[in-house]
Design a protein around this motif. Sequence first.
Motif, PDB file in Angstrom:
ATOM      1  N   HIS A 235       0.905  -1.282   0.157  1.00 58.26           N
ATOM      2  CA  HIS A 235      -0.085  -0.045   0.157  1.00 58.26           C
ATOM      3  C   HIS A 235       0.831   1.239  -0.188  1.00 58.26           C
ATOM      4  CE1 HIS A 235      -3.345  -2.689   1.540  1.00 58.26           C
ATOM      5  NE2 HIS A 235      -3.756  -2.225   0.605  1.00 58.26           N
ATOM      6  N   SER A 236       1.982   1.245   0.455  1.00 56.13           N
ATOM      7  CA  SER A 236       2.867   2.498   0.746  1.00 56.13           C
ATOM      8  C   SER A 236       3.926   2.515  -0.598  1.00 56.13           C
ATOM      9  CB  SER A 236       3.654   2.580   1.936  1.00 56.13           C
ATOM     10  OG  SER A 236       4.466   1.340   2.230  1.00 56.13           O
ATOM     11  N   LEU A 237       3.717   1.296  -1.467  1.00 55.10           N
ATOM     12  CA  LEU A 237       4.917   1.130  -2.582  1.00 55.10           C
ATOM     13  C   LEU A 237       4.849   2.112  -3.512  1.00 55.10           C
ATOM     14  CD1 LEU A 237       6.983  -1.063  -2.547  1.00 55.10           C
ATOM     15  CD2 LEU A 237       5.769  -2.188  -4.210  1.00 55.10           C
ATOM     16  N   PRO A 238       5.870   2.931  -4.126  1.00 47.97           N
ATOM     17  CA  PRO A 238       5.677   3.715  -5.256  1.00 47.97           C
ATOM     18  C   PRO A 238       5.232   2.915  -6.395  1.00 47.97           C
ATOM     19  CG  PRO A 238       7.777   4.378  -4.224  1.00 47.97           C
ATOM     20  CD  PRO A 238       7.062   2.902  -3.431  1.00 47.97           C
ATOM     21  N   SER A 239       4.892   3.576  -7.562  1.00 48.65           N
ATOM     22  CA  SER A 239       4.159   2.803  -8.632  1.00 48.65           C
ATOM     23  C   SER A 239       5.218   2.005  -9.488  1.00 48.65           C
ATOM     24  CB  SER A 239       3.256   3.655  -9.553  1.00 48.65           C
ATOM     25  OG  SER A 239       4.225   4.830  -9.980  1.00 48.65           O
ATOM     26  N   LYS A 240       6.381   2.823  -9.495  1.00 48.51           N
ATOM     27  CA  LYS A 240       7.440   2.026 -10.251  1.00 48.51           C
ATOM     28  C   LYS A 240       8.248   0.776  -9.576  1.00 48.51           C
ATOM     29  CE  LYS A 240      11.430   4.549  -7.935  1.00 48.51           C
ATOM     30  NZ  LYS A 240      12.778   5.554  -8.283  1.00 48.51           N
ATOM     31  N   TRP A 241       7.746   0.524  -8.513  1.00 45.31           N
ATOM     32  CA  TRP A 241       8.012  -0.574  -7.853  1.00 45.31           C
ATOM     33  C   TRP A 241       6.869  -1.642  -7.766  1.00 45.31           C
ATOM     34  CZ3 TRP A 241      12.622  -2.228  -6.562  1.00 45.31           C
ATOM     35  CH2 TRP A 241      13.747  -1.577  -6.046  1.00 45.31           C
ATOM     36  N   ARG A 242       5.638  -1.260  -7.918  1.00 44.36           N
ATOM     37  CA  ARG A 242       4.709  -2.091  -7.959  1.00 44.36           C
ATOM     38  C   ARG A 242       4.705  -2.947  -9.139  1.00 44.36           C
ATOM     39  NH1 ARG A 242       1.184   2.503  -6.154  1.00 44.36           N
ATOM     40  NH2 ARG A 242       0.203   2.320  -8.393  1.00 44.36           N
ATOM     41  N   GLN A 243       5.404  -2.566 -10.399  1.00 43.97           N
ATOM     42  CA  GLN A 243       5.400  -3.439 -11.321  1.00 43.97           C
ATOM     43  C   GLN A 243       6.378  -4.482 -11.268  1.00 43.97           C
ATOM     44  OE1 GLN A 243       7.586  -1.680 -14.878  1.00 43.97           O
ATOM     45  NE2 GLN A 243       6.984   0.133 -13.948  1.00 43.97           N
ATOM     46  N   LYS A 244       7.156  -4.488 -10.052  1.00 45.35           N
ATOM     47  CA  LYS A 244       8.112  -5.433  -9.960  1.00 45.35           C
ATOM     48  C   LYS A 244       7.925  -6.347  -8.843  1.00 45.35           C
ATOM     49  CE  LYS A 244      11.764  -2.082 -10.989  1.00 45.35           C
ATOM     50  NZ  LYS A 244      12.903  -1.192 -10.572  1.00 45.35           N
ATOM     51  N   ILE A 245       6.570  -6.413  -8.419  1.00 46.70           N
ATOM     52  CA  ILE A 245       6.163  -7.521  -7.475  1.00 46.70           C
ATOM     53  C   ILE A 245       5.916  -8.541  -8.291  1.00 46.70           C
ATOM     54  CG2 ILE A 245       4.037  -8.308  -6.335  1.00 46.70           C
ATOM     55  CD1 ILE A 245       3.731  -5.217  -5.689  1.00 46.70           C
ATOM     56  N   HIS A 246       6.026  -9.705  -7.486  1.00 42.34           N
ATOM     57  CA  HIS A 246       5.740 -11.102  -8.239  1.00 42.34           C
ATOM     58  C   HIS A 246       4.897 -11.833  -7.207  1.00 42.34           C
ATOM     59  CE1 HIS A 246       8.510 -10.865 -11.478  1.00 42.34           C
ATOM     60  NE2 HIS A 246       8.849 -12.232 -11.582  1.00 42.34           N
ATOM     61  N   ILE A 247       3.731 -12.405  -7.625  1.00 40.86           N
ATOM     62  CA  ILE A 247       2.710 -13.108  -6.862  1.00 40.86           C
ATOM     63  C   ILE A 247       2.994 -14.535  -7.017  1.00 40.86           C
ATOM     64  CG2 ILE A 247       0.445 -13.411  -6.373  1.00 40.86           C
ATOM     65  CD1 ILE A 247      -0.226 -10.520  -7.129  1.00 40.86           C
ATOM     66  N   ASN A 248       3.373 -15.381  -5.813  1.00 43.62           N
ATOM     67  CA  ASN A 248       3.714 -16.728  -6.226  1.00 43.62           C
ATOM     68  C   ASN A 248       4.780 -17.008  -7.262  1.00 43.62           C
ATOM     69  OD1 ASN A 248       1.851 -17.596  -3.931  1.00 43.62           O
ATOM     70  ND2 ASN A 248       0.158 -17.512  -5.082  1.00 43.62           N
ATOM     71  N   ASP A 249       5.642 -16.161  -7.362  1.00 42.76           N
ATOM     72  CA  ASP A 249       6.718 -16.363  -8.372  1.00 42.76           C
ATOM     73  C   ASP A 249       6.280 -15.936  -9.773  1.00 42.76           C
ATOM     74  OD1 ASP A 249       9.024 -16.989  -7.494  1.00 42.76           O
ATOM     75  OD2 ASP A 249       9.326 -19.127  -7.953  1.00 42.76           O
ATOM     76  N   ALA A 250       5.195 -15.342  -9.912  1.00 39.86           N
ATOM     77  CA  ALA A 250       4.492 -14.949 -11.402  1.00 39.86           C
ATOM     78  C   ALA A 250       4.787 -13.533 -11.338  1.00 39.86           C
ATOM     79  CB  ALA A 250       3.114 -15.369 -11.653  1.00 39.86           C
ATOM     80  N   PRO A 251       5.302 -12.988 -12.627  1.00 38.54           N
ATOM     81  CA  PRO A 251       4.969 -11.385 -12.673  1.00 38.54           C
ATOM     82  C   PRO A 251       3.641 -11.005 -12.838  1.00 38.54           C
ATOM     83  CG  PRO A 251       5.511 -12.373 -14.677  1.00 38.54           C
ATOM     84  CD  PRO A 251       5.646 -13.741 -13.464  1.00 38.54           C
ATOM     85  N   VAL A 252       3.521  -9.826 -12.594  1.00 35.39           N
ATOM     86  CA  VAL A 252       2.011  -9.087 -12.697  1.00 35.39           C
ATOM     87  C   VAL A 252       1.770  -7.941 -13.556  1.00 35.39           C
ATOM     88  CG1 VAL A 252       2.380  -9.489  -9.985  1.00 35.39           C
ATOM     89  CG2 VAL A 252       2.965  -7.099 -10.888  1.00 35.39           C
TER      90      VAL A 252
END
Length: 470
Positions: A235-252
Amino acid sequence: MNRDFQKSRALDINRICHDPKIMDLVKEVRTTLFQEDRGESIDKVLPMLLSELQLAWLEDPDSCLGLYMSQRFYKLNRYNSLKISHKVIQVVRTLAELGWIGLQKGQQSTIDEQPGRTTRIWANQPLINLFNKYPVALESFGLDAKTETIILRDSDKKEIEYEDTPETIRMRSVLTDYNRLLDRSFIDIPELDCPVIEQMNGETIRIGSYQKTVVRIFSNSSFAEHGRFYRAWWHSLPSKWRQKIHINDAPVMEDDFSSMLPTLMYAEKNHRLKKDAYSFSLAGDNPFGRKELKTIVLIAINADDEGSAIKAIRKNLRDGTNLSFTDKHIKDAINAFRSEHPLISDQLCSGIGIKLMKRDSDIAEKVIERFTKEDTPVLSIHDSFIVPWDKEKELRTFMEQAFEEVTGVLPFDIKSEGIDWRHKIKEGLSSPTFINPNQRHYLLNAERAFQSEGYKQRRTKFYNKLRTKS
């Protein structure tokens, strides 16, 4: 060492640790320092307090915990699931007097440039020695299962009691199922060897499986105002970092509603917004572009009157831009928006923003609920949603359906943020090295080349913990 007392987070009185070694630590501290104390309260306070001190030390040995040293802040209410009494104040003072923790008294201030602060505490060497004797991994910490997730605040942003209704029970049930799904999902950023993001303003964002619990916060003593979702690390993550998240090892993929609040304002009038609300004509000498106009409109929507809107806009733009502008430029921009959108001009500077937030949070809840039923984690950041890349079609469908169910009209537009994995798929399909037509397998293998060692270790620990739980 000169400790930075601003480098802190608030003590969470609902903190627990799942590792049995924490009770060995508690027992040794209890026997050594509090053997004469026979009260039940200390048996509740010590596990929470020592868990929080150990977690803070693991996060950053130089950081602090902020806490209140007044009894009125330790009420035995719905927000205190572990029933932590004001006994915590006495325990903190004893630990500080004996040198087991450091303590810096809080200070009050009425000067904006010198904000006050709560009392700060941190582990000293005697306690650190016990942390090393009874080591606990970050992944072992969490919040009590009964932690309240439906939070009601008054106009001073203080949490207040309320009587449960069928609606609050329903909302809590949605969050209970959602948080259980998040708890068994590995959500992380592969490129981070150390799960910490240092921001330009000096603030730190910590990425961790121990801080994924999502709550819903309502304001002004009313369940008709606000209601957005908060407190997970993204919730506090800048947008440029949100695209780098992986959910259960999958890109988002991340999709969000375009012109969300103006669209909701049109919906209040039973109409659909049909153009970008933040692109409109201005007088020739007006310096604002679309980015600044969006800021101006959003602040005006949330303001109670035009005077306070102009003041807030002026501060925001002067802090964030190098533009030269006057109050007249701001007022002209507000009036230009009114002229462009006469149907909703009466809602500007009327305080409607916090009620519109309730509407967008109801939409978010529907999206969350539908993905939870499909056993797919979706991360919501107000009117933006993050899902594993191969779930974008379902995301757009659910977003449109939820918007129409709540408002009665269709949204203006839904746009994609960050990496467009559809282009990655096309590149993969046309690559001479691409053999397997399973696109998901291809993309995941391609991404694993960018996984840091720290990420791999966190993933292993997470799934080991999950197997232990089951």
